[in-house]
Design an enzyme around this catalytic site. Structure first.
Site, PDB file in Angstrom:
ATOM      1  CG  ASP A 209      34.552 -21.585   4.446  1.00 48.19           C
ATOM      2  OD1 ASP A 209      34.546 -22.169   5.451  1.00 48.19           O
ATOM      3  OD2 ASP A 209      33.656 -21.278   3.549  1.00 48.19           O
TER       4      ASP A 209
ATOM      5  CG  ASP B  84      44.521  -9.899  18.812  1.00 49.92           C
ATOM      6  OD1 ASP B  84      44.900  -9.139  19.750  1.00 49.92           O
ATOM      7  OD2 ASP B  84      44.372 -10.259  17.512  1.00 49.92           O
TER       8      ASP B  84
ATOM      9  CG  ASP C  89      36.960 -23.146   8.784  1.00 54.43           C
ATOM     10  OD1 ASP C  89      37.965 -23.439   8.584  1.00 54.43           O
ATOM     11  OD2 ASP C  89      35.697 -23.130   8.252  1.00 54.43           O
TER      12      ASP C  89
ATOM     13  CG  ASP D 101      42.803  -4.745  20.674  1.00 49.91           C
ATOM     14  OD1 ASP D 101      43.037  -4.688  19.479  1.00 49.91           O
ATOM     15  OD2 ASP D 101      41.734  -4.403  21.067  1.00 49.91           O
TER      16      ASP D 101
ATOM     17  CD  GLU E  18      45.989  -2.241  18.520  1.00 50.95           C
ATOM     18  OE1 GLU E  18      45.867  -2.006  17.246  1.00 50.95           O
ATOM     19  OE2 GLU E  18      45.312  -2.478  19.462  1.00 50.95           O
TER      20      GLU E  18
ATOM     21  CG  HIS F 184      43.188  -6.716  12.287  1.00 45.70           C
ATOM     22  ND1 HIS F 184      44.174  -6.708  13.145  1.00 45.70           N
ATOM     23  CD2 HIS F 184      42.327  -6.167  13.540  1.00 45.70           C
ATOM     24  CE1 HIS F 184      44.233  -6.294  14.265  1.00 45.70           C
ATOM     25  NE2 HIS F 184      42.927  -5.841  14.468  1.00 45.70           N
ATOM     26  CG  ASP F 185      42.680  -2.570  13.220  1.00 48.99           C
ATOM     27  OD1 ASP F 185      41.551  -3.260  12.816  1.00 48.99           O
ATOM     28  OD2 ASP F 185      43.044  -2.650  14.354  1.00 48.99           O
TER      29      ASP F 185
ATOM     30  CG  ASP G 271      30.848 -21.354   7.237  1.00 54.28           C
ATOM     31  OD1 ASP G 271      32.138 -20.873   6.840  1.00 54.28           O
ATOM     32  OD2 ASP G 271      30.628 -21.086   8.629  1.00 54.28           O
TER      33      ASP G 271
END
Length: 566
Positions: free
Chosen positions: A21, A98, A29, A206, A265, A338-339, A25
């Site tokens: 970041d 992605d 990013d 995806d 995927e 990430h899953d 915030d």
């Protein structure tokens, strides 16, 4: 040398929300990524795969896209992306975006128009159906079929204005696109070409094997104790999937140079399916993400129903994929994304042997035939998170499962929390651990999800430059793939196939060969040295401990991994 550049490449996945970041915030990013490009260069990766940064309401952390060509202000600006692209390319690193086109956000203009009227010209861009069997819309059991969403609840959402339902395999805010409509496909291809023209180097697609649904959308089988029918057999590898992917290749990639990478995927894909999808002569995708090895510890009740597995389960499965794609096609190699929960907690030892087990698992994966993927923090040995209560989680799949299991099915809350701590996607989504500073060096503000409390000890600042760190070992593995044609394209043979602790295999190409020996357990392991007799004159090329034997001795310490070359 390798026929394709990606056969000797390594991909690094960045989950932007949690990487770095730059503005305080609490949310990662694009400028945060730019500030850490030297980390990626030092690691030696060839490609960055960027999870979605598109405009989105963030119901599913950006996998619900409302504008495929706009950068979400949460992550920065179009100019920031241009700067990121330039910074990566200057370092010889490609950028893969992605591609999420099984569904959009319900706030995407396509869906807004589709939902505006049954007579809308875009009505057929999504899957709209009336209530079944003449029932009244909203009545219990009136959904067009009995499919359950992968995020719990029914896969159909009622639109009160029209009295019809739309299909959403995931969140109700992620309506499925109807790929049977050629206008949908043309719009997707146009968008993909726009991104390639802008300078990106390919796509990670995806759940791309879900885009062809079985005609008629028949009911699914309801599992014991379940509330909804299983949609998967009716949506995965549907009747037109190869047609759609070949058409995509022809309309987007054919005729361009070969610098692009495509990976699909594909939950539930089999070896036979993958051979077809990745056969270069068919013109579909370069490689697929299969799920067999990360589904091995799922019980009859699915991902939240844990069943223990052993080394034999893992190596038999991974070896079968190595052998199945040996002649045609190509493997993608991954432990984390990430899953998925963190591999050092899942298949390793995140306690006493965290460092050495993280290195051992990395060794086993990276030296197989295929393209390895590193998920952010994996190169540091980041572990699962000791979530305290349901309020600590942020993932929609996790929260929906908790609500369904506790409130609808009456499961004890603490038992459900045990499953969530082990398997939740939030394990992968806590902030990247850059330093021992507050917020793990991820942010100067309040992070959107709390960092793992182990960050004062497990962080990049403590590891980069340390020759004994997990980071240094991953860097060595990546360097070995770059300079060894045996690793990139040699054949694969499982060694000691029935050993219950040791994952061992040989790689051969011409007169060169490698032997990988890894004890994937917390106990010492012995093996028949005669089984590796041909490597007695070999030399240790890489090891995860400082005292590797000069040749195979018949024993390995807990979590010891050694690579011999001759």
């Amino acid at each position: 040398m390798s026929d394709k550049w990606w056969q000797s490449a390594v991909v690094y996945q960045v989950y932007p929300r949690s990487f770095a970041d730059s503005d305080g915030d609490g949310i990662g990013d694009l400028r945060g990524i730019i500030e850490h490009l030297d980390h990626l260069e030092a690691l030696g990766v060839d490609v960055v795969w960027l999870s979605p940064i598109y405009a989105s309401p963030h119901d599913d952390n950006g996998y619900d896209i409302s504008d495929y060509r706009a950068i979400d202000p949460l992550f920065g600006t179009s100019g920031d992306l241009d700067e990121l692209l330039a910074g990566l390319h200057a370092r010889g690193i490609k950028l893969v975006m992605d591609l999420v086109v099984n569904h959009t956000s319900d706030e995407h203009p396509w869906f807004v128009e589709s939902a505006s009227s049954p007579d809308s010209p875009k009505r057929d861009w999504y899957w709209w159906r009336p209530a079944r069997d003449g029932r009244q819309p909203g009545e219990e059991g009136a959904e067009p079929n009995n499919w359950g969403s992968f995020f719990s609840g029914p896969a159909w959402q009622l639109d009160p204005a029209s009295g019809e339902y739309y299909l959403h395999l995931f969140s109700r805010k992620q309506p499925d696109l109807n790929w049977e409509n050629p206008e949908v496909r043309e719009a997707v291809y146009d968008m993909m070409n726009w991104w390639l023209d802008r300078g990106v180097d390919g796509f990670r697609m995806d759940v791309i094997n879900f885009i062809s649904k079985q005609p008629g959308l028949p009911d699914g089988e309801v599992p014991p104790g379940g509330l909804y029918g299983n949609a998967h057999p009716h949506i995965a590898q549907g009747p037109r999937i190869h047609e759609f992917l070949h058409e995509m290749h022809e309309r987007v990639l054919a005729g361009r140079d070969d610098r692009y990478l495509t990976v699909g995927e594909m939950p539930g894909v089999t070896i036979d399916d993958a051979v077809l999808f990745t056969d270069p002569e068919r013109g579909e995708v370069d490689m697929v993400f299969q799920f067999e090895h990360v589904d091995l510890d799922h019980g009859p009740g699915g991902k939240w129903d844990h069943r223990p597995i052993g080394v034999l389960d893992l190596k038999r499965n991974l070896a079968a994929w190595q052998e199945g794609l040996a002649e045609r096609g190509w493997n993608s190699l991954y432990w984390n994304n990430h899953d998925q929960p963190r591999v050092v907690s899942r298949f390793g030892d995140d306690g006493e042997h965290r460092v050495v087990s993280a290195k051992a698992l990395g060794t086993v994966l990276h030296l197989m035939r295929g393209t390895p993927y590193v998920y952010q923090g994996e190169e540091l040995g980041m572990a699962n998170v000791p979530f305290d209560a349901i309020g600590d989680f942020r993932d929609i799949e996790t929260l929906n499962h908790y609500a369904q299991a506790v409130e609808l099915q009456g499961q004890p809350a603490e038992e459900v929390l045990v499953a969530l701590r082990r398997t939740s996607r939030d394990n992968a989504r806590t902030p990247m651990q850059w330093s021992d500073a507050p917020g793990a060096g991820f942010t100067t503000g309040e992070p959107w999800i709390a960092p793992n409390p182990d960050y004062p000890e497990v962080n990049a600042a403590a590891q980069v430059g340390d020759p004994d760190s997990v980071f240094a070992h991953y860097r060595a593995l990546i360097d070995l793939r770059h300079r060894s044609e045996v690793v990139a394209t040699g054949d694969f043979t499982l060694v000691l196939p029935e050993h219950e602790q040791i994952f061992a295999y040989a790689r051969r190409l011409g007169d060169a060969s490698l032997l990988v020996l890894a004890n994937l357990s917390g106990e010492p392991a012995t093996y028949d040295v005669e089984a590796v007799a041909e490597w007695q004159d070999a030399e240790p090329l890489l090891a995860n401990t400082p005292d590797a034997a000069p040749s195979p001795t018949g024993s390995l310490a807990p979590w010891e991994a050694v690579v011999y070359a001759r």
